[in-house]
Every structure is written in C-alpha cells, then in structure tokens.
Design an enzyme around this catalytic site. Sequence first.
Site, short mmCIF file in Angstrom:
data_model
loop_
_atom_site.label_atom_id
_atom_site.label_comp_id
_atom_site.label_asym_id
_atom_site.label_seq_id
_atom_site.Cartn_x
_atom_site.Cartn_y
_atom_site.Cartn_z
N CYS A 134 0.86 -1.19 0.00
CA CYS A 134 0.00 0.00 0.00
C CYS A 134 0.89 1.23 0.00
CB CYS A 134 -0.85 0.02 1.27
SG CYS A 134 -1.73 -1.50 1.57
N ARG A 151 1.41 1.91 -5.90
CA ARG A 151 1.62 0.89 -4.87
C ARG A 151 0.32 0.20 -4.47
NH1 ARG A 151 6.30 1.15 -2.21
NH2 ARG A 151 5.34 0.11 -0.44
N TRP A 201 -3.68 -1.61 -1.08
CA TRP A 201 -3.56 -2.83 -1.87
C TRP A 201 -4.03 -3.92 -0.92
CZ3 TRP A 201 -3.01 -4.18 -6.78
CH2 TRP A 201 -2.75 -5.50 -7.08
N ASN A 256 0.74 -0.25 6.14
CA ASN A 256 1.14 -1.03 4.97
C ASN A 256 1.85 -2.26 5.50
OD1 ASN A 256 2.06 -2.10 2.59
ND2 ASN A 256 3.82 -0.74 2.43
N GLY A 257 1.32 -3.44 5.22
CA GLY A 257 1.96 -4.68 5.70
C GLY A 257 0.90 -5.70 6.07
N GLU A 296 7.46 -19.82 -20.92
CA GLU A 296 7.34 -18.49 -20.29
C GLU A 296 8.45 -17.57 -20.77
OE1 GLU A 296 5.28 -16.79 -18.92
OE2 GLU A 296 6.40 -15.22 -17.88
N LYS A 301 7.93 -13.95 -22.74
CA LYS A 301 8.55 -12.70 -22.29
C LYS A 301 9.29 -12.02 -23.43
CE LYS A 301 6.87 -11.95 -18.98
NZ LYS A 301 5.89 -12.97 -19.01
N GLU A 325 6.80 -10.67 -26.13
CA GLU A 325 5.86 -9.57 -25.82
C GLU A 325 6.56 -8.25 -25.54
OE1 GLU A 325 3.41 -9.83 -22.33
OE2 GLU A 325 4.81 -11.17 -21.35
N HIS A 369 11.27 -33.28 -33.89
CA HIS A 369 10.02 -33.54 -34.63
C HIS A 369 9.63 -32.33 -35.45
CE1 HIS A 369 9.51 -37.28 -32.45
NE2 HIS A 369 9.83 -36.63 -31.34
N LYS A 375 -2.39 -4.59 -19.71
CA LYS A 375 -2.03 -5.34 -18.50
C LYS A 375 -3.11 -6.35 -18.15
CE LYS A 375 0.30 -6.66 -15.01
NZ LYS A 375 1.40 -7.62 -15.29
C1 AGP Z 1 2.12 -12.00 -19.45
O1 AGP Z 1 3.37 -11.37 -19.39
C2 AGP Z 1 1.12 -11.23 -20.28
N1 AGP Z 1 1.00 -9.89 -19.83
C3 AGP Z 1 -0.20 -11.97 -20.42
O2 AGP Z 1 0.07 -13.19 -21.07
C4 AGP Z 1 -0.97 -12.29 -19.12
O3 AGP Z 1 -0.28 -13.27 -18.38
C5 AGP Z 1 -2.35 -12.83 -19.52
O4 AGP Z 1 -3.05 -11.81 -20.18
C6 AGP Z 1 -3.17 -13.30 -18.30
O5 AGP Z 1 -3.39 -12.22 -17.45
P1 AGP Z 1 -3.97 -12.52 -15.98
O6 AGP Z 1 -2.93 -13.32 -15.25
O7 AGP Z 1 -4.21 -11.17 -15.37
O8 AGP Z 1 -5.23 -13.31 -16.13
#
Ligand code: AGP
Length: 614
Positions: free
Chosen positions: A2, A27, A75, A101-102, A487, A491, A494, A510, A609
């Site tokens: 927070c 935060r 938060w 905060n905590g 993963e 990264k 994206e 394959h 996001k």
């Molecule tokens: C991950 O780096 C991306 N921003 C994206 O794949 C994300 O993980 C996906 O949209 C799922 O989001 P969520 O975890 O908020 O459901």
Amino acid sequence: MCGIVGYMGKREVFPILVKGLKRLEYRGYDSAGVAMIDQSMNLQIFKKKGKVVEMEATAGNYDPNSFLGIGHTRWATHGEPNDVNSHPHKSNSGNLAIIHNGIIENYGTIKAALSSKGFTFQSDTDTEVLINLIEDVKNNTEVSLFDAVRISLNQVVGAYAICVIDKNDPDTIVVAKKGSPLVIGVGEDEYFIASDASPFIEYTKRALYLEDEEVALLQRGENVVLKNIKNEIIRPYIQELALSLEAIEKGGYDYFMLKEIHEQPKSIQDTLRGRLLANEGTIQLGGFVEYEQTFLNAKRIIIVACGTSWHAGLVAEYLFEDLARIPVEVEYASEFRYRNPVINEGDIVIAISQSGETADTLSAIKLAKSKGATIFGVCNVVGSSIARFADAGAYTHAGPEIGVASTKAFTAQVAILSLIALSLGKKKGTINQAEFHQLITELDAIPSKIEQALNCNDKIIAISEMYKDATNCLYLGRGYSYPVALEGALKLKEISYIHAEGYPAAEMKHGPIALIDENMPIVIVATLNGHHEKVVSNIQEVKARKGQIIAIINEGDEEIKQIADHYIEVPQVDERFSPLITTIPLQLLSYHIALLRGCNVDQPRNLAKSVTVE
Ligand code: AGP
C-alpha cells in the site's frame, strides 16, 4: 503493498495528503482515505473504495484548518476492497487513527484477546486490530502514544509501516516500520511521512529512512525522537536525497518491470508469509483449508488461465501429479470455454489470474461452475472479479504488478500452487513426512536463492548485446523446465517483438530442428536434476547444426559449460521448485534485449495489463 503518507507542519494538510497519495497509487489503488486533526481537536476521516480522486470528491467539507494528517492508498491483503475496510482505521474510543502497509500475521489471536475485553470491530482488517491493541495498551498502562505503539509492536508478528495519531494531541505523529518501507521527510518546521520519497521530494530532500523495528516520535517544533521496539534510543541519520521524482516511483529502477523482477525475493516472502511455517513444519493456507477435502476427493483438477498464468498452471500440473498424484489438465481458458468440455460435479477448476479480470478466464469458470465444478481462484488483485466469483481461493501477495509483462506474479502463482501441491501430497501420504519437511525447507529458502539468481544481470546484459538483433529464437526445456521455456519465449516475444517459441526439448527433432542455423539463438534450460543427460544430447544436436546455445544451468555444471556458447549459472534447488529460479535469467534476458532494441518495456505495443475483452 500500500501507499502511506503523513504530514505535520504549517501547510494545509488535505492537499498535501491527496497529492502524495496520487504519487503512491502505483503501490495500490483499490481504496483510499485520509484522517486529519483540526485545531479544535476534531478527527476528520474521509475514506472510500476506489481511487484517490474518488475519495477526494467525498471530502468537500474538510476543515482547511487542519495541519496534521495521515493518508493511505490500499492494496488489499486482509478484507475486501470496500469503504469499511479502507484505511485509516479508528480505535474504539474514536480518539486514535492508524494507517498501515503490511500484514499482521497474528492479528487473529490479538483480535480474540481484545474482543474478550469488549473491543468491537467494524472491518475485516488486521489494521483495525492493531490500533485497538495500541489503545488497550495506552489505556491500561497510561503511557504516551509513542510508548503505547512501541509496546504494542512487541506483541505483533508480521510486517508494518504505520502512522498513528491521537485527536487529543494534534502536534504528534508516531510512526513505525518493519518489513514495509517508511521514510520521513524532514522540512523546516514540518515533517512528511511516506512509503517512498515521491510525495515530499518537492518540499524537502532531507530524508530519514526507518530501519526494521524502529519507532519514531514526530512532534511539532521538536527534533525526531527515534527508538527501537526494545526502547533503545537511536541516533537519527538524516540524508540528502538526489533522486528524481520518477526514479523514486520506480524505486530507482528504469522500468517497473525491472523493479518487479528484483522484488521477487520479497514478493515470494510475502506470498509465503504466515502460510509456510517451516520451523513448525506446517502449511496454513487459509482459503484452501476448508476445500482441502474437496481437492482430495476430486478425480481431476482442471486449470484454466491465459498467457503467463497458463504457464504457472503448467508448472502446477507437474507439481500436483508429481507430489499429490492427482490428474491435472491445463486448459487455455479461451479454448476451454468454447469446446463444450466434459465437466463433472466432482471436478475442481483452478483459475489463475494476476489481474483477476481476464475475460476468457472468467467466462471459463462461469461455464465450469454452471456444470457443477468447484472453483478455486489464485489471483493477485484482492476483490477482483475472478476472486469474488470463485468458491474459494488464495491470493498471491505479490503487490501491484505495473509492468505489462508479468514477472513477480508468475513466481508468486507458482509459490502458492506449490503450497497446495505439498499440502495435498502430505494429506494423501504420497509424500512422507521427511520429504514434506525437506520440501518446505527448500521452498522457504527460495527467496534467498532468487536473490542469488539475480546476480546474473551483468552477464545477461553481455548476452543481450550479442542477440538483440535476432529475428527468431527457440526456448527449450524438459520436465519442470518446459513451462519455463514457454514463459521465457513469451517474455521475449511480448516486450522485444522478436519471434520466439518454447518447446519441449525432445520435440525439437520432430520439426523445429529444421529451423536451426547459425542465426538462430537457442535458449535451453538445463538443470542438473532435469533429465540432464538428455538435454546435453539436445545441445549437441543444436551445435551440430551451428545453432547458438544460451544455457541456463546450475552452478558447477562443468559439462554444459564446455559445450554451450553462453551459460548463465543459477543456484540448484529441488527440481520441483526449479521454475522459481530458472525463470529469473529469462525475465532479465527479455528485459535487456527489449531495452537494447528501444522497446517500451513497461507498455509493449498492442498489449494491455489486463485483457478484459474476449
Ligand atoms: C504476461 O506477461 C502477459 N501480460 C499476459 O500473457 C498475461 O499473463 C495474460 O493476459 C493473463 O493475465 P492474468 O494473469 O491477469 O489473467
């Protein structure tokens, strides 16, 4: 995490608090509030669910003759985001107010003791318990507010950054810190308090950073009095800050993503706090306990998620089947919801989502619930749609993740899912007591191992400079490293816009091996206990076709050091927890390559996001 602010001095306090809270909304932003004491010793509190600006709109009649106050942007960790649970919280008498905060881990015990003394509580928060503990101590021992706070904190287990005020003393603020940040801005006849210096840097650059278990008394016209909770006087060290406002919000890092990568030792610690009790040899996962039997009775577990959260779900599949012998299916939520899946009454569906708002994941669990499944949510945002819709759940305590590319949320999700897998395995007897104890000890040590893994940053920068212009990249891994490869590829894709694909290492022959030539960097995750000899063979196959190998290896792996073009060493941990470590260099690799390519690391093109559309 927070945001907290406080002020005492010559200026009208409300605008100072509001502006400071807006600086700290990164935060936490699910609710906000302020408490102010005016010259007639009235305590005014304005607080509301939502952003600071919404709280501001409700405070039309604040008293401009208030020169002392505290503020908070939340938060949520304990208690849904709503008006009642928002901070500040008052004590039963109405005289004291606190912002925090905590996480107070033993708030339940303290609350029960206070309730037996007749204290009542309006909210579900641990913070309201703390302010009433302070009031109880102050009333029963007739000590100053300063000493009442200090004495109370000796009974507290957990993390805190707090500001406490007493309406009967409009010239005093008491602050304390442990595990959460708190800094005092020391101006001319005025004091500022905040989670970081961004709220006061424009007024003063003189800052006093509290250390853990320190308590400070701020009084109008007096110097700071600093003690630790053992009542030992400490000499305040006031420093001159040289940071810019923007740098402070990012904690001195250039981007939120880099800050969040480096926050992972703490975010994992916060996620495990109060849940993994390694010394006692137990796991206490609140939202899971009442559904543990449902999990044990389940014939299978279906995991639905998207993107990085889906990768965490894949790690969970390996963990649940390996440790608890429960069949698991991991589904892309967007596919699951439309393919008319078979869902049975006894099924458990785990929804993993950082934002808790991903439309495909929310629709998938609505479908599953309509067919009788039990829904368990693993979310990072308290009170989010998926969290509220689920029958039960466990929050990751990673704090707000601002960077679009998910990093600390991924490792926090894996940590929570590891706790569930361990609990189920122990309950089912598929892991014995000795194995269980060994594994929880290993998991408890993960934050320090991540800290070590972060030391590879400089080497990653050197490798990034060599491959920043690549057009394609393959990521390979076997076993627990396969989800890590996926993963890592996501990264890179994206944030650097380089095409990258993750594959099970054995699958290369394959088809993908046809792609390999001297222009193709291959990132391979090769842990010593992860089918090492097979991975060495895969590396040889790549080398035979002039592919460039970037290997993520365990410290001391001399064999791969000899054959890889580049290698990054990370500490060895139990293979089941290796994704928490091996993902770190891949996060840094994508970050540095994207930076070198001039990409906007925190807000990559075309992405959001939280994907709240289908
Ligand atoms: C991950 O780096 C991306 N921003 C994206 O794949 C994300 O993980 C996906 O949209 C799922 O989001 P969520 O975890 O908020 O459901």
